[in-house]
Design a protein around this motif. Structure first.
Motif, short mmCIF file in Angstrom:
data_model
loop_
_atom_site.label_atom_id
_atom_site.label_comp_id
_atom_site.label_asym_id
_atom_site.label_seq_id
_atom_site.Cartn_x
_atom_site.Cartn_y
_atom_site.Cartn_z
N MET A 1 0.84 -1.19 0.00
CA MET A 1 0.00 0.00 0.00
C MET A 1 0.88 1.24 0.00
O MET A 1 1.90 1.30 0.69
CB MET A 1 -0.92 0.00 1.22
CG MET A 1 -1.96 1.10 1.23
SD MET A 1 -3.17 0.96 2.57
CE MET A 1 -2.14 1.21 4.00
N GLU A 463 -7.69 0.67 2.27
CA GLU A 463 -6.52 -0.08 1.79
C GLU A 463 -6.54 -0.31 0.27
O GLU A 463 -5.52 -0.07 -0.40
CB GLU A 463 -6.42 -1.40 2.55
CG GLU A 463 -5.13 -2.15 2.32
CD GLU A 463 -5.03 -3.36 3.22
OE1 GLU A 463 -5.50 -4.44 2.78
OE2 GLU A 463 -4.49 -3.24 4.34
N PRO A 464 -7.66 -0.75 -0.32
CA PRO A 464 -7.65 -0.95 -1.78
C PRO A 464 -7.42 0.34 -2.57
O PRO A 464 -6.78 0.31 -3.62
CB PRO A 464 -9.04 -1.53 -2.08
CG PRO A 464 -9.50 -2.09 -0.78
CD PRO A 464 -8.93 -1.21 0.27
N SER A 467 -3.74 1.13 -2.66
CA SER A 467 -2.85 0.03 -3.02
C SER A 467 -1.92 0.48 -4.15
O SER A 467 -2.30 1.30 -4.99
CB SER A 467 -3.65 -1.19 -3.48
OG SER A 467 -4.38 -1.73 -2.41
N SER A 471 0.34 -3.54 -7.72
CA SER A 471 -0.10 -4.62 -6.85
C SER A 471 -1.59 -4.84 -7.04
O SER A 471 -2.39 -3.95 -6.79
CB SER A 471 0.19 -4.27 -5.38
OG SER A 471 -0.34 -5.25 -4.53
N THR A 474 -4.93 -7.03 -3.60
CA THR A 474 -6.07 -6.51 -2.85
C THR A 474 -7.24 -6.22 -3.77
O THR A 474 -8.38 -6.54 -3.48
CB THR A 474 -5.66 -5.22 -2.09
OG1 THR A 474 -4.56 -5.51 -1.24
CG2 THR A 474 -6.82 -4.72 -1.25
#
Length: 504
Positions: A1, A463-464, A467, A471, A474
């Motif tokens: 993240m 969090e998403p 990110s 990545s 997630t």
């Protein structure tokens, strides 16, 4: 993240402030937290999270973040279609006109809107906006109705009535309260009066008189003994369901629901003896309203987890002066009927006993709130939440979800016994949608569920968004989350895309 800065400020809400900070601290890496935005951050916010109350955040950054910046905010800028009672009523009415088979047709109480400043304006409304309601009241029906201001919370201004004269008297009392406030200053105590000079929008809803009644004493606190069946009293309650709306648009229902009880046993409202109007039900609404704000003197004693109530007895309304059903149930069971002097063979005796046992078992099961009942109620709520937000989407002037925003709502619902010929035992009814809900009224015993849902919001919403671009773990996990599935105690109720990647 990716690393990001978080604006966290909740004036007057220290519990919310603490929960947000704990949620952010659980992320890796945890962000730099600030309590105000500097001029430099406003001009070039970079990666910025605004997890603050509505009035403290910069909505322009949400609507039009600067180039090369990523801004996520904890509130949609426009969402009146949900959080104002009169807008929500209109929103659902319009939706049901197009989708009459929606579950909202059963879940939304019959509602009328009105806008007025003085009681004498009602006279014209009876022949126009309130004509249908007037017909109901003139029919002599024993139904009761609730008057609710469109823009208040915590039970302010809610009143019960069943006649036109009573409704007119309520508005006259509001006008009197308004003039007395001007003369005397601040109100005192737990007064729920309002000023019609400041509030013009109201809704009238059918009062749900067949609510599911339970006794919170069956789930005793502080190691108190559980009362015997004959001492139980039915209390009215509503469910507080926490809901998370994310992006444009995904809806999650937090599965750990609260049951918020009235501190007073429920007695059906009455107009007085022989049809007179000498009983003012609005003098003490404690038994009829379940707003936690109006139950302060009872504290945590009036709050339970809904799942804790599995196995509790389903109780009738309390009727002073009449024997309780629990006591009446102690009378001897009638013996199987048979002709005098006719002997029963052994097989007939066994069959009769089995039949009586099954009848008693069925009656006992029907009077208990089962795990299957709770699961069915939760399924109904998930369906109602999805439909409510779909209805709001069709009122696009007053609800505009954005892909870079999320919001935490407290949804209030009530459970009633289903009317025939419904195959369901219970029916869920939507009362209102609250932004920035008063979570401090949950009480210390159940603060852990608030920590849990705020931590889940960090995982699912924050969090998403931040990110790293290379990545996809997630993002893939979130994309694979199907409607109906539950993760982090959040059940996905709705997943739609609103007008492309930028939402509204």
């Amino acid at each position: 993240m990716e690393e990001f800065t978080a604006l966290v400020t909740w004036p007057g809400a220290p519990l919310t402030d603490s929960l947000v900070r704990k949620s952010l601290a659980s992320l890796h890496p945890s962000p730099k937290v600030v309590t105000s935005l500097s001029e430099e951050l406003r001009k070039s916010p970079g990666n910025l999270l605004q997890w603050a109350n509505y009035d403290s955040m910069e909505h322009e950054l949400t609507l039009a973040p600067p180039p090369s910046s990523k801004v996520l905010s904890s509130s949609y800028t426009i969402r009146k279609a949900l959080i104002r009672k009169h807008y929500l009523s209109r929103c659902i009415h319009n939706y049901l006109t197009k989708h009459p088979d929606s579950p909202l047709s059963d879940a939304a109480p019959k509602t009328w809107e009105l806008e007025l400043s003085f009681a004498d304006e009602l006279d014209e409304m009876w022949s126009d906006d309130l004509w249908d309601l007037g017909q109901e009241l003139d029919s002599g029906s024993d139904k009761w109705w609730l008057l609710k201001p469109g823009m208040t919370d915590r039970g302010m201004g809610i009143r019960l009535f069943r006649t036109k004269d009573q409704l007119a008297s309520i508005f006259e009392s509001f006008e009197q309260d308004d003039s007395e406030e001007d003369e005397e200053g601040d109100d005192q105590g737990n007064d729920t009066s309002i000023a019609t000079s400041q509030i013009r929008h109201f809704v009238i809803q059918e009062y749900l008189s067949k609510s599911l009644l339970l006794d919170p004493a069956e789930v005793p606190l502080d190691e108190q003994p559980k009362p015997p069946l004959q001492d139980l009293r039915g209390h009215k309650f509503h469910l507080r369901v926490y809901c998370v709306a994310s992006g444009a648009l995904t809806i999650y229902m937090y599965t750990r629901m609260l049951a918020l009880f009235s501190g007073t046993p429920y007695v059906a409202p009455t107009a007085g003896e022989e049809g007179t109007e000498n009983v003012d039900v609005n003098a003490d609404l404690a038994g009829y309203l379940t707003n936690t704000s109006q139950q302060k003197e009872h504290g945590e004693a009036s709050v339970r987890l809904f799942d804790e109530l599995i196995g509790c007895h389903i109780l009738p309304p309390h009727q002073p002066g009449r024997p309780d059903e629990a006591s009446a149930s102690k009378s001897p069971q009638p013996r199987p009927s048979r002709a005098m002097g006719v002997a029963l063979d052994a097989e007939a005796v066994r069959a009769s006993r089995k039949h009586e046992t099954e009848k008693r078992s069925q009656a006992q099961e029907e009077s208990i709130l089962t795990a299957a009942d709770v699961e069915d109620i939760k399924n109904q709520i998930a369906e109602v939440l999805g439909e409510t937000f779909k209805a709001a989407l069709e009122m696009s002037v007053h609800f505009q979800p954005l892909p870079n925003a999320f919001e935490f709502y407290g949804i209030d619902l009530i459970v009633s016994h289903s009317e025939a010929p419904s195959p369901r035992k219970f029916q869920v009814h939507l009362l209102e949608v609250n932004s920035e809900p008063a979570i401090e009224l949950t009480g210390p015993r159940l603060t852990w569920i608030l920590e849990d849902v705020f931590r889940a919001m960090g995982k699912v919403c924050v969090e998403p968004f931040f990110s790293k671009s290379n990545s996809t773990d997630t993002e893939t996990a979130v994309d694979a989350w199907e409607v109906g599935q539950t993760r982090h105690e959040l059940r996905k109720c709705l997943d739609v895309q609103v007008r492309g990647s930028r939402g509204w």
